[in-house]
Structures are given as structure tokens and as C-alpha cells.
Design a protein around this motif. Structure first.
Motif, mmCIF file in Angstrom:
data_model
loop_
_atom_site.group_PDB
_atom_site.id
_atom_site.type_symbol
_atom_site.label_atom_id
_atom_site.label_comp_id
_atom_site.label_asym_id
_atom_site.label_seq_id
_atom_site.Cartn_x
_atom_site.Cartn_y
_atom_site.Cartn_z
ATOM 1 N N LEU A 120 0.709 -1.186 0.012
ATOM 2 C CA LEU A 120 -0.162 -0.023 -0.007
ATOM 3 C C LEU A 120 0.900 1.425 0.035
ATOM 4 C CD1 LEU A 120 -2.798 -1.174 2.566
ATOM 5 C CD2 LEU A 120 -3.136 -0.853 0.082
ATOM 6 N N LEU A 121 2.081 1.204 0.623
ATOM 7 C CA LEU A 121 2.838 2.427 0.523
ATOM 8 C C LEU A 121 3.509 2.633 -0.894
ATOM 9 C CD1 LEU A 121 4.645 4.500 1.630
ATOM 10 C CD2 LEU A 121 6.290 2.681 2.394
ATOM 11 N N ALA A 122 3.786 1.497 -1.542
ATOM 12 C CA ALA A 122 4.061 1.739 -3.054
ATOM 13 C C ALA A 122 2.954 2.051 -3.756
ATOM 14 C CB ALA A 122 4.418 0.365 -3.658
ATOM 15 N N GLY A 123 1.883 1.906 -3.595
ATOM 16 C CA GLY A 123 0.584 2.400 -4.038
ATOM 17 C C GLY A 123 0.300 3.756 -3.951
ATOM 18 N N ALA A 124 0.761 4.079 -2.692
ATOM 19 C CA ALA A 124 0.616 5.558 -2.261
ATOM 20 C C ALA A 124 1.445 6.510 -2.854
ATOM 21 C CB ALA A 124 0.743 5.706 -0.786
ATOM 22 N N TRP A 125 2.798 5.789 -3.061
ATOM 23 C CA TRP A 125 3.844 6.754 -3.900
ATOM 24 C C TRP A 125 3.277 6.912 -5.310
ATOM 25 C CZ3 TRP A 125 8.077 8.634 -1.683
ATOM 26 C CH2 TRP A 125 9.076 9.101 -2.569
ATOM 27 N N GLY A 126 2.419 6.041 -5.722
ATOM 28 C CA GLY A 126 2.128 6.352 -7.230
ATOM 29 C C GLY A 126 1.014 7.596 -7.293
ATOM 30 N N THR A 127 0.186 7.566 -6.000
ATOM 31 C CA THR A 127 -0.714 8.839 -6.036
ATOM 32 C C THR A 127 -0.260 9.922 -5.682
ATOM 33 O OG1 THR A 127 -2.509 6.910 -5.147
ATOM 34 C CG2 THR A 127 -2.924 9.335 -4.215
ATOM 35 N N TRP A 128 0.564 9.935 -4.842
ATOM 36 C CA TRP A 128 1.435 11.224 -4.545
ATOM 37 C C TRP A 128 2.396 11.847 -5.527
ATOM 38 C CZ3 TRP A 128 2.404 8.906 0.988
ATOM 39 C CH2 TRP A 128 1.087 8.785 1.633
ATOM 40 N N HIS A 129 2.937 11.013 -6.303
ATOM 41 C CA HIS A 129 3.959 11.379 -7.433
ATOM 42 C C HIS A 129 3.244 10.898 -8.750
ATOM 43 C CE1 HIS A 129 6.176 11.044 -3.624
ATOM 44 N NE2 HIS A 129 7.079 12.035 -4.086
ATOM 45 N N PRO A 130 2.399 11.580 -9.082
ATOM 46 C CA PRO A 130 1.690 11.269 -10.426
ATOM 47 C C PRO A 130 2.733 11.450 -11.694
ATOM 48 C CG PRO A 130 0.624 13.613 -9.821
ATOM 49 C CD PRO A 130 1.659 13.023 -8.698
ATOM 50 N N ASP A 131 3.640 12.268 -11.581
ATOM 51 C CA ASP A 131 4.525 11.948 -12.474
ATOM 52 C C ASP A 131 5.555 11.245 -12.702
ATOM 53 O OD1 ASP A 131 5.730 13.181 -10.147
ATOM 54 O OD2 ASP A 131 7.341 14.345 -11.236
ATOM 55 N N GLN A 132 5.483 10.474 -11.843
ATOM 56 C CA GLN A 132 6.482 9.146 -11.718
ATOM 57 C C GLN A 132 5.599 7.765 -11.916
ATOM 58 O OE1 GLN A 132 8.888 8.960 -8.320
ATOM 59 N NE2 GLN A 132 9.298 11.122 -8.387
ATOM 60 N N ARG A 133 6.222 6.856 -12.670
ATOM 61 C CA ARG A 133 5.494 5.607 -12.983
ATOM 62 C C ARG A 133 6.125 4.639 -12.038
ATOM 63 N NH1 ARG A 133 2.596 3.728 -17.474
ATOM 64 N NH2 ARG A 133 3.107 5.556 -18.719
ATOM 65 N N VAL A 134 5.179 4.117 -11.287
ATOM 66 C CA VAL A 134 5.443 3.238 -10.317
ATOM 67 C C VAL A 134 5.095 1.608 -10.880
ATOM 68 C CG1 VAL A 134 5.096 2.055 -8.039
ATOM 69 C CG2 VAL A 134 4.843 4.608 -8.160
ATOM 70 N N SER A 135 6.223 0.889 -10.875
ATOM 71 C CA SER A 135 5.940 -0.516 -11.366
ATOM 72 C C SER A 135 5.000 -1.473 -10.598
ATOM 73 C CB SER A 135 7.268 -1.246 -11.477
ATOM 74 O OG SER A 135 7.146 -2.768 -11.759
ATOM 75 N N PRO A 136 3.980 -1.932 -11.161
ATOM 76 C CA PRO A 136 2.882 -2.653 -10.646
ATOM 77 C C PRO A 136 3.845 -3.682 -9.585
ATOM 78 C CG PRO A 136 2.327 -2.184 -12.640
ATOM 79 C CD PRO A 136 3.642 -1.949 -12.605
ATOM 80 N N ALA A 137 4.792 -4.267 -10.145
ATOM 81 C CA ALA A 137 5.587 -5.198 -9.267
ATOM 82 C C ALA A 137 5.976 -4.884 -8.088
ATOM 83 C CB ALA A 137 7.022 -5.664 -10.250
#
Length: 366
Positions: free
Chosen positions: A246-263
Motif C-alpha cells: 500500500l505504501l508503494a501504491g501511495a507513492w504512485g498517488t502522491w507522485h503522479p509524474d512518476q510511474r510506479v511499477s506494478p511489481a
């Protein structure tokens, strides 16, 4: 090949099939495929044969579905999220159902409990002098939740007016919502709800009734103590690993300009499941796979067998309904862990809570 597709369509079915293959070994010898049987029948030819057939079916169906998952992810690229894992669960359930029906038919035909002394035993020391709950193992999950909340507070003022709330399989955002406390801090709320839920369930299961062997009650009580501690630790670690996802998912929400790998989102959860499965394999349900402790006094067999309680287990031995039993949670008949006593009104309330909390949480996004 997309990493998220591989995790969902290949890794998850592989983990599910491997766990299903191991389940007969994790369950105690007196519960082959959820059917209560005497100790003397644990190695009956019919049970051995059904274990062999069950594992063959799991191996074949699991291999086929993993191959389908590879093709779907790399060749055809169909967008069917979750379909392969669900088919794997269905195939495993079908294999279990066939084996259970066959064992139950033999039990009835040969009257396995005819002339045997049946009994139920309780160790009051499990209540008066219980094992200490391993609270320290909850610290990692609580620290991750706290750290995520702090990061969210620091990041919130610089968030854009619209934040991503849904992502594609490649990690890109495809749905946005207006910035608000509920949308920006949804991962934090999800972490908190999940952590509290897992802590509560772990504590309840830790205090759940033990299924002791009346033939050797003291020995099985010692095994139960070790089993309950190890299982609680594995569940608390699972909470920490899930909070990392969930922390990794939060990072994607809080940094929309960065692509977070689903892995990065899926792998911590899978790692947590591997930990739970690994500890389960070493302990077995109720500690059935644990060796007797060194120095323990050998216990004389009382000659009694566990009560034949199949009548209280419905839906292929997976649902427990006993209004005369005050227990809230009882050990599962097949596999590891506990299940709710639906004959207890508190058990029904607990099941409703477990269903409603995950269902209501997404409403925070609206």
C-alpha cells in the motif's frame, strides 16, 4: 511481458497451486479432506489413493492454467485481470471436492467410528496460563503505517488539484479525482483499516479454542501453543508486507509524474504470503507437523478418539455451524488457520464486519 500481468496470471496461480498441493500435508492426519476419521484410519489405502489423485489433479490443472497465464500475458495480451487466479482456485476446489466425497463415502460404508470411544478434551491451562501474544511482531506494520501517514502529510500541500486514483497494468494513471483528504490519504486509511483488522483477527485466532487430541491431550496442547504463536507471527508479518504494498501504491498517488511499477505493489504481498505458507508448512494445522519438544514426558494413549463432528460442517466441510458451541473461531478442517462459527451470533457479526469493511473503504474516494 508486463510485470503486473506476470504477477497476476503466472505467479499467483503458481503460489495457489503449490499451496493447494501441500494442503493435505498441512492438515492433521485425522482430517483427510475435511472428513473426521480415527487415528487408525489415517493411512487407510482409500485415503492414500485420494491424496495421490488430488495432487495429480492439482499438478495438471495448475500447470495448464500457468501455461495459459503465460500465453495471456505474453502472446495474446488479453485484459482479464484476476481470471487465471480465480480459475486456479476453482480447479483446486473441484479436486478437493472429489477427494472429500470419495473419503466420506468410504467412511460411511465401512463405519469407521463403530465401537470406538469418542470424546472431547479441553486444557484449562490454555486459558488460565496462555502463551503471551507476540505484540512485538506488530511493530513493523505499525511503523510502516505511521511512516506512510507522515509522508502523506508532508506531500499533501504540493499535490496537484487532481490526483490519480486508479492505475493501468503498466503503472500509468487512468482515472483522476479532485484532491481531498479522502483521495490523497486513501492508501493511509486502507493501511490503517487492514492493519487493525489483521491485528484483531490474529488476536482472536490466538485465543481461539484448541482442537486437542483426547488420546494425548497434554502433547497436543503443547503443539497447539507453539502453533498459535508461530501462526500469529506469520500473520503480523503479512500485515507489514501488505502495508509495504500500500505504501508503494501511495507513492504512485502522491507522485503522479512518476510511474510506479506494478511489481513493486504486488511483490511485497506475494512475499508475505510466501512467509505465511512457509511457516504453515513447517507447523501444520494445530501444530500437527511439529516434533515433540525435547525432554517432554511421553504420554500414554487414553484409547479415546476425537468426536465425529462432521454434522456441524457444511458446504464440503468448509462452513461450521454449531449453535451449542460458544466458540467464535474454530480451526479449519482443511488447511491452516481458523474459520467463523456461524452458529454463534457473534461469529455472524464478525463475518459481516469482515465483508463490510473492505466494501465500504472505496467509498472514501467519492
Amino acid at each position: 511481458m508486463n510485470s503486473a500481468d506476470v504477477s497476476v496470471n503466472v505467479l499467483m496461480p503458481a503460489v495457489l497451486a503449490a499451496l493447494a498441493w501441500w494442503l493435505p500435508s498441512l492438515t492433521g492426519p485425522t482430517l483427510p479432506f475435511g472428513v473426521r476419521s480415527p487415528d487408525a484410519r489415517s493411512d487407510a489405502p482409500e485415503i492414500v489413493e485420494q491424496r495421490r489423485r488430488y495432487r495429480w489433479r492439482i499438478a495438471v490443472s495448475g500447470s495448464v492454467l500457468i501455461a495459459v497465464g503465460v500465453l495471456v500475458s505474453s502472446v495474446f495480451r488479453f485484459d482479464i485481470p484476476g481470471a487465471i487466479p480465480l480459475l486456479t482456485i476453482a480447479a483446486c476446489q473441484a479436486a478437493y471436492s472429489r477427494a472429500r466425497v470419495a473419503v466420506m463415502a468410504v467412511k460411511r460404508r465401512e463405519d469407521w467410528y463403530g465401537g470406538l470411544r469418542q470424546g472431547v478434551v479441553a486444557d484449562t491451562a490454555l486459558r488460565s496460563d496462555p502463551e503471551r501474544f507476540p505484540w512485538m511482531w506488530a511493530v513493523p506494520a505499525l511503523l510502516i503505517c505511521t511512516g506512510t501517514a507522515v509522508l502523506g502529510v508532508l506531500r499533501y500541500p504540493s499535490l496537484p488539484d487532481r490526483v490519480p486514483v486508479h492505475f493501468t497494468g503498466s503503472g500509468g494513471a487512468d482515472r483522476f479525482a479532485a484532491r481531498s483528504i479522502s483521495t490523497a490519504f486513501f492508501p493511509v486509511f486502507a493501511q490503517a483499516a487492514l492493519t487493525v483488522l489483521l491485528l484483531a483477527l490474529t488476536w482472536l485466532s490466538f485465543r481461539a479454542r484448541a482442537d486437542l487430541d483426547p488420546a494425548r491431550p497434554a502433547e497436543s496442547a503443547r503443539r497447539h501453543r507453539r502453533f498459535s504463536v508461530r501462526t500469529a507471527i506469520s500473520l503480523l508479518l503479512l500485515a507489514a508486507f501488505t502495508d509495504l504494498s500500500l505504501l508503494a501504491g501511495a507513492w504512485g498517488t502522491w507522485h503522479p509524474d512518476q510511474r510506479v511499477s506494478p511489481a513493486l505493489v504486488l511483490l511485497p504481498v506475494l512475499a508475505g504470503l510466501v512467509v505465511v505458507i512457509g511457516i504453515a508448512v513447517r507447523t501444520g494445522q494445530g501444530g500437527s507437523r511439529l516434533p515433540e519438544q525435547d525432554g517432554a514426558v511421553a504420554e500414554e494413549n487414553t484409547g479415546m478418539v476425537r468426536r465425529d463432528d462432521d454434522q456441524y460442517w457444511r458446504v464440503l466441510g468448509s462452513v461450521y455451524v454449531n449453535r451449542a458451541d460458544p466458540a467464535l473461531l474454530v480451526p479449519k478442517r482443511f488447511g491452516i488457520g481458523w474459520t467463523v462459527n456461524l452458529g454463534n451470533p457473534r461469529g455472524v457479526a464478525l463475518l459481516l464486519g469482515l465483508t463490510l469493511v473492505p466494501a465500504l473503504l472505496p467509498l472514501l474516494l467519492h
